[in-house]
Design a protein around this motif. Structure first.
Motif, PDB file in Angstrom:
ATOM      1  N   TYR A  53       3.815  -0.812   3.814  1.00  0.00           N
ATOM      2  CA  TYR A  53       3.223   0.509   3.563  1.00  0.00           C
ATOM      3  C   TYR A  53       4.357   1.481   3.266  1.00  0.00           C
ATOM      4  N   TYR A  83       0.199  -3.022   9.072  1.00  0.00           N
ATOM      5  CA  TYR A  83       1.201  -3.580   8.153  1.00  0.00           C
ATOM      6  C   TYR A  83       2.360  -4.237   8.905  1.00  0.00           C
ATOM      7  N   GLU A  86       0.882  -1.166   0.000  1.00  0.00           N
ATOM      8  CA  GLU A  86       0.000   0.000   0.000  1.00  0.00           C
ATOM      9  C   GLU A  86       0.916   1.210   0.000  1.00  0.00           C
ATOM     10  N   CYS A  90       6.598  -0.598   7.540  1.00  0.00           N
ATOM     11  CA  CYS A  90       6.343   0.736   7.009  1.00  0.00           C
ATOM     12  C   CYS A  90       7.694   1.386   6.709  1.00  0.00           C
ATOM     13  N   TRP A 120      -5.969   2.510   6.698  1.00  0.00           N
ATOM     14  CA  TRP A 120      -4.926   2.865   5.738  1.00  0.00           C
ATOM     15  C   TRP A 120      -3.906   3.800   6.382  1.00  0.00           C
TER      16      TRP A 120
END
Length: 207
Positions: A127, A179, A10, A182, A173
């Motif tokens: 992410y 996640y 993402e 990151c 998000w």
């Protein structure tokens, strides 16, 4: 480097997430899916590609819009005709992601792939973010977005991705808790980001 890991990415708009995922897939010699997923999902589901593109990472909850688009003619499966069109498209992409992942390691960018694959033990969710000004510069220089439009475009794209992810996923998000990893692509650069993800994959597979 070979891998058994599926990587989902993402990303904030302008952070270079697409390029990082693409280079990572090349280094690992595994398939890469970003916009390519639309073609596969459309073929598998019977929903036309243009419909997928119109809903791609854009949550649409308008019931009237679904009626206008005539969902009965779109296929997918006979038990889903009462669903709004945006839900049908999401579920078709969701099923396609799981089907592709079941065949082996690959890289997915966006489209809630981490949520679709949350039951896969061999999945690493990433992410990618970067400071606002760095992302503005990138979309102006690389994507050639006019400077008088870049701020508006960036904010709109991030809002779309955030809304889509938060609407369809049980996670949030951009929240680190959502996640496995990151990273700041402006600090690491494209190659550095790819190298870091590869190191984390090695650590994960060594466990």
């Amino acid at each position: 480097m070979s891998t058994k890991t599926i990587i989902t990415i993402e990303r904030q708009y302008g952070s270079g997430g697409h390029l990082i995922g693409q280079k990572l897939a090349e280094d690992l010699d595994i398939p890469f899916y970003d916009g390519e997923l639309i073609k596969v999902a459309a073929k598998e589901s019977g929903i036309c590609e243009e419909i997928f593109e119109s809903f791609d990472e854009k949550p649409t909850t308008s019931f009237l819009y679904s009626l206008v688009m005539d969902p009965y003619s779109l296929g997918y499966n006979s038990n889903s005709f009462d669903l709004p069109l945006n839900h049908k498209v999401f579920l078709a992409a969701f099923d396609t992601i799981k089907d592709i992942a079941s065949k082996g390691p690959c890289v997915f960018v966006g489209r809630c792939a981490d949520y679709a694959l949350e039951d896969f033990d061999n999945c690493l969710s990433v992410y990618i973010h970067a400071p606002f000004e760095d992302r503005i510069k990138r979309i102006e220089d690389v994507y050639e977005v006019p400077s008088d439009k870049s701020k508006e475009v960036l904010i709109k794209k991030d809002k779309q991705r955030s809304s889509y992810y938060n609407y369809y996923s049980s996670n949030k998000w951009g929240d680190a808790k959502s996640y496995d990893l990151c990273l700041d692509s402006s600090y690491l650069g494209i190659e550095g980001s790819v190298d870091l993800i590869k190191q984390v994959i090695k650590m994960k597979e060594a466990q």
